[in-house]
Motif scaffolding. Structure first.
Motif, PDB file in Angstrom:
ATOM      1  N   GLU A 144      57.401  45.849  48.158  1.00 30.79           N
ATOM      2  CA  GLU A 144      57.387  45.093  46.893  1.00 30.79           C
ATOM      3  C   GLU A 144      56.728  43.726  47.078  1.00 30.79           C
ATOM      4  O   GLU A 144      56.037  43.225  46.179  1.00 30.79           O
ATOM      5  CB  GLU A 144      58.819  44.910  46.371  1.00 30.79           C
ATOM      6  N   THR A 145      56.949  43.122  48.255  1.00 33.65           N
ATOM      7  CA  THR A 145      56.340  41.822  48.532  1.00 33.65           C
ATOM      8  C   THR A 145      54.829  41.966  48.672  1.00 33.65           C
ATOM      9  O   THR A 145      54.064  41.110  48.205  1.00 33.65           O
ATOM     10  CB  THR A 145      56.935  41.228  49.824  1.00 33.65           C
ATOM     11  N   VAL A 146      54.406  43.046  49.313  1.00 35.83           N
ATOM     12  CA  VAL A 146      52.969  43.315  49.434  1.00 35.83           C
ATOM     13  C   VAL A 146      52.345  43.441  48.051  1.00 35.83           C
ATOM     14  O   VAL A 146      51.278  42.869  47.775  1.00 35.83           O
ATOM     15  CB  VAL A 146      52.728  44.597  50.250  1.00 35.83           C
ATOM     16  N   LYS A 147      53.001  44.187  47.160  1.00 35.90           N
ATOM     17  CA  LYS A 147      52.478  44.355  45.802  1.00 35.90           C
ATOM     18  C   LYS A 147      52.361  43.010  45.092  1.00 35.90           C
ATOM     19  O   LYS A 147      51.384  42.755  44.369  1.00 35.90           O
ATOM     20  CB  LYS A 147      53.392  45.284  44.995  1.00 35.90           C
ATOM     21  N   SER A 148      53.344  42.134  45.310  1.00 38.84           N
ATOM     22  CA  SER A 148      53.322  40.822  44.665  1.00 38.84           C
ATOM     23  C   SER A 148      52.130  39.995  45.152  1.00 38.84           C
ATOM     24  O   SER A 148      51.416  39.386  44.343  1.00 38.84           O
ATOM     25  CB  SER A 148      54.636  40.091  44.951  1.00 38.84           C
ATOM     26  N   TYR A 149      51.928  39.971  46.480  1.00 36.13           N
ATOM     27  CA  TYR A 149      50.787  39.231  47.022  1.00 36.13           C
ATOM     28  C   TYR A 149      49.469  39.821  46.539  1.00 36.13           C
ATOM     29  O   TYR A 149      48.509  39.086  46.236  1.00 36.13           O
ATOM     30  CB  TYR A 149      50.825  39.238  48.555  1.00 36.13           C
ATOM     31  N   LEU A 150      49.399  41.139  46.479  1.00 36.83           N
ATOM     32  CA  LEU A 150      48.163  41.787  46.038  1.00 36.83           C
ATOM     33  C   LEU A 150      47.870  41.456  44.583  1.00 36.83           C
ATOM     34  O   LEU A 150      46.724  41.143  44.220  1.00 36.83           O
ATOM     35  CB  LEU A 150      48.278  43.300  46.232  1.00 36.83           C
ATOM     36  N   ARG A 151      48.904  41.496  43.742  1.00 33.35           N
ATOM     37  CA  ARG A 151      48.701  41.164  42.321  1.00 33.35           C
ATOM     38  C   ARG A 151      48.239  39.726  42.155  1.00 33.35           C
ATOM     39  O   ARG A 151      47.312  39.445  41.375  1.00 33.35           O
ATOM     40  CB  ARG A 151      49.999  41.404  41.537  1.00 33.35           C
ATOM     41  N   SER A 152      48.877  38.794  42.865  1.00 32.37           N
ATOM     42  CA  SER A 152      48.486  37.389  42.703  1.00 32.37           C
ATOM     43  C   SER A 152      47.078  37.159  43.233  1.00 32.37           C
ATOM     44  O   SER A 152      46.302  36.392  42.635  1.00 32.37           O
ATOM     45  CB  SER A 152      49.482  36.473  43.421  1.00 32.37           C
ATOM     46  N   GLY A 153      46.728  37.823  44.338  1.00 33.28           N
ATOM     47  CA  GLY A 153      45.368  37.690  44.854  1.00 33.28           C
ATOM     48  C   GLY A 153      44.341  38.255  43.892  1.00 33.28           C
ATOM     49  O   GLY A 153      43.278  37.647  43.670  1.00 33.28           O
ATOM     50  N   MET A 154      44.640  39.397  43.306  1.00 37.94           N
ATOM     51  CA  MET A 154      43.724  40.009  42.331  1.00 37.94           C
ATOM     52  C   MET A 154      43.549  39.111  41.121  1.00 37.94           C
ATOM     53  O   MET A 154      42.435  38.964  40.598  1.00 37.94           O
ATOM     54  CB  MET A 154      44.260  41.384  41.922  1.00 37.94           C
ATOM     55  N   ARG A 155      44.644  38.498  40.677  1.00 38.78           N
ATOM     56  CA  ARG A 155      44.569  37.622  39.515  1.00 38.78           C
ATOM     57  C   ARG A 155      43.657  36.426  39.814  1.00 38.78           C
ATOM     58  O   ARG A 155      42.808  36.058  38.989  1.00 38.78           O
ATOM     59  CB  ARG A 155      45.970  37.147  39.131  1.00 38.78           C
ATOM     60  N   LYS A 156      43.818  35.813  40.981  1.00 37.46           N
ATOM     61  CA  LYS A 156      42.978  34.673  41.345  1.00 37.46           C
ATOM     62  C   LYS A 156      41.507  35.056  41.464  1.00 37.46           C
ATOM     63  O   LYS A 156      40.611  34.257  41.157  1.00 37.46           O
ATOM     64  CB  LYS A 156      43.458  34.067  42.660  1.00 37.46           C
ATOM     65  N   LEU A 157      41.260  36.280  41.916  1.00 36.43           N
ATOM     66  CA  LEU A 157      39.883  36.735  42.125  1.00 36.43           C
ATOM     67  C   LEU A 157      39.276  37.340  40.865  1.00 36.43           C
ATOM     68  O   LEU A 157      38.088  37.696  40.860  1.00 36.43           O
ATOM     69  CB  LEU A 157      39.848  37.776  43.258  1.00 36.43           C
ATOM     70  N   GLY A 158      40.081  37.479  39.800  1.00 34.22           N
ATOM     71  CA  GLY A 158      39.588  38.081  38.566  1.00 34.22           C
ATOM     72  C   GLY A 158      39.288  39.556  38.729  1.00 34.22           C
ATOM     73  O   GLY A 158      38.382  40.094  38.072  1.00 34.22           O
ATOM     74  N   ALA A 159      40.047  40.235  39.597  1.00 29.03           N
ATOM     75  CA  ALA A 159      39.815  41.647  39.895  1.00 29.03           C
ATOM     76  C   ALA A 159      40.874  42.506  39.218  1.00 29.03           C
ATOM     77  O   ALA A 159      42.013  42.081  39.015  1.00 29.03           O
ATOM     78  CB  ALA A 159      39.842  41.880  41.401  1.00 29.03           C
ATOM     79  N   HIS A 160      40.477  43.736  38.863  1.00 29.81           N
ATOM     80  CA  HIS A 160      41.398  44.653  38.198  1.00 29.81           C
ATOM     81  C   HIS A 160      41.792  45.833  39.085  1.00 29.81           C
ATOM     82  O   HIS A 160      42.719  46.568  38.741  1.00 29.81           O
ATOM     83  CB  HIS A 160      40.768  45.180  36.902  1.00 29.81           C
ATOM     84  N   THR A 161      41.096  46.013  40.195  1.00 31.17           N
ATOM     85  CA  THR A 161      41.429  47.086  41.125  1.00 31.17           C
ATOM     86  C   THR A 161      41.440  46.524  42.548  1.00 31.17           C
ATOM     87  O   THR A 161      40.925  45.430  42.805  1.00 31.17           O
ATOM     88  CB  THR A 161      40.414  48.241  41.056  1.00 31.17           C
ATOM     89  N   ARG A 162      41.995  47.306  43.465  1.00 29.16           N
ATOM     90  CA  ARG A 162      42.029  46.893  44.861  1.00 29.16           C
ATOM     91  C   ARG A 162      40.616  46.724  45.410  1.00 29.16           C
ATOM     92  O   ARG A 162      40.332  45.753  46.119  1.00 29.16           O
ATOM     93  CB  ARG A 162      42.793  47.939  45.693  1.00 29.16           C
ATOM     94  N   LEU A 163      39.736  47.668  45.089  1.00 29.90           N
ATOM     95  CA  LEU A 163      38.367  47.600  45.586  1.00 29.90           C
ATOM     96  C   LEU A 163      37.660  46.358  45.043  1.00 29.90           C
ATOM     97  O   LEU A 163      36.958  45.659  45.782  1.00 29.90           O
ATOM     98  CB  LEU A 163      37.599  48.857  45.194  1.00 29.90           C
ATOM     99  N   GLN A 164      37.848  46.081  43.740  1.00 37.86           N
ATOM    100  CA  GLN A 164      37.239  44.886  43.162  1.00 37.86           C
ATOM    101  C   GLN A 164      37.755  43.631  43.855  1.00 37.86           C
ATOM    102  O   GLN A 164      36.998  42.682  44.095  1.00 37.86           O
ATOM    103  CB  GLN A 164      37.541  44.814  41.661  1.00 37.86           C
ATOM    104  N   ALA A 165      39.030  43.621  44.214  1.00 38.72           N
ATOM    105  CA  ALA A 165      39.608  42.450  44.879  1.00 38.72           C
ATOM    106  C   ALA A 165      38.975  42.247  46.254  1.00 38.72           C
ATOM    107  O   ALA A 165      38.660  41.118  46.646  1.00 38.72           O
ATOM    108  CB  ALA A 165      41.120  42.621  45.012  1.00 38.72           C
TER     109      ALA A 165
END
Length: 309
Positions: free
Chosen positions: A277-298
């Motif tokens: 769950e913590t990994v998902k949280s970090y991934l979501r916040s990183g994607m938001r900062k990068l303006g990405a909608h998928t893992r690959l885009q991030a």
């Protein structure tokens, strides 16, 4: 890695190993209740140098070379198992090459535990009293636990040194035995990316804060080297970065580095010692900062921003 860069990595590794030995000696004293502890690592074929001491009253033990098979520590090294004696000078089960140094420090009861890494004895730790007392199973077990923790630290040191030796030429642009990958060498850059992810994950497990800082600094140089590669015409089709990209937290970068290697959230969590769950949280916040909608885009955006190699 050759030349002065390789020498620098070895010197830094030796300094971190000494810090790990000192930490192990401190743990040994606390866990066993023995007031004196000393030890050292392999300093040549069949030779172990006592470079770290704690609780001593003289300097006679510091710098002492222990030869395999000689004395209590040499016996522990030769047989790859711990030993203890109630009265060092009077013991009939060890040889007595080091009696003068032991007597000068006033030691009587002594235990010695080998430090074994990948089936090779890398060092020896001692604990001692200044009176003759039979050292039972509890202090021996505690000393062995301190040795096991040192063994784990040395394994991490070895892996960190290997990764640093592999990636520093690429990060610095060295042109020695292991040159940095050329812009048109995508296979080599994939190796660099894998090493970057391993190095970031490993850094979180290293207890030495200075070594962790060096490892993360090397990761930063790798990302910067990759940005220079893209700026000069890399083959991944991404643009260079102007240094004004999003600011990701270290943990967000750790997660993205693992994701970039194709790891699932569960694997990322295992590598970094986090909950999924913590990994998902970090991934979501990183994607938001990068303006990405998928893992690959991030991952692509992080590489474009110079955060990942």
């Amino acid at each position: 890695m050759g030349g002065s860069g390789g020498i620098g990595v070895r010197i830094e590794a030796a300094a971190h190993e000494s810090a790990d030995v000192r930490t192990a000696l401190s743990r040994l004293r606390r866990a066993t209740g023995l007031p004196v502890a000393f030890g050292g690592l392999l300093a040549g074929t069949g030779r172990y140098r006592i470079n770290d001491v704690a609780g001593t009253e003289t300097t006679v033990l510091h710098g002492l070379d222990i030869l395999q098979g000689n004395g209590l520590g040499g016996k522990a090294v030769a047989l790859s198992r711990p030993f203890a004696v109630t009265d060092y000078g009077a013991s009939s089960v060890i040889s007595h090459e080091y009696d003068a140094a032991v007597a000068a420090e006033g030691l009587r009861s002594v235990l010695a535990v080998p430090v074994i890494v990948r089936r090779r004895v890398r060092g020896v730790l001692y604990g001692a009293l200044r009176r003759p007392v039979r050292l039972g199973d509890r202090p021996l077990a505690a000393a062995m636990e301190a040795a096991r923790e040192l063994e784990q630290a040395l394994v991490l040191q070895d892996e960190a040194a290997r990764l640093l030796s592999d990636v520093l030429p690429a990060a610095s642009g060295a042109r020695e035995a292991s040159p940095a990958p050329a812009a048109g060498d995508p296979a080599r850059w994939e190796e660099v990316r894998e090493a970057h992810g391993e190095l970031r994950a490993l850094a979180q497990r290293v207890g030495d804060p200075l070594l962790r800082q060096e490892m993360l600094a090397a990761c930063g140089r790798l990302a910067a080297a990759s940005s220079r590669r893209r700026d000069t015409g890399g083959t991944d089709g991404t643009a260079g970065t102007d240094g004004a990209g999003p600011v990701l937290s270290p943990r967000e970068v750790d997660v993205l580095a693992c994701v970039a290697s194709g790891a699932t959230n569960a694997v990322v969590a295992e590598r970094l010692g986090l909950r999924p769950e913590t990994v998902k949280s970090y991934l979501r916040s990183g994607m938001r900062k990068l303006g990405a909608h998928t893992r690959l885009q991030a991952v692509v955006a992080a590489r474009r921003a110079g955060v990942l190699p």
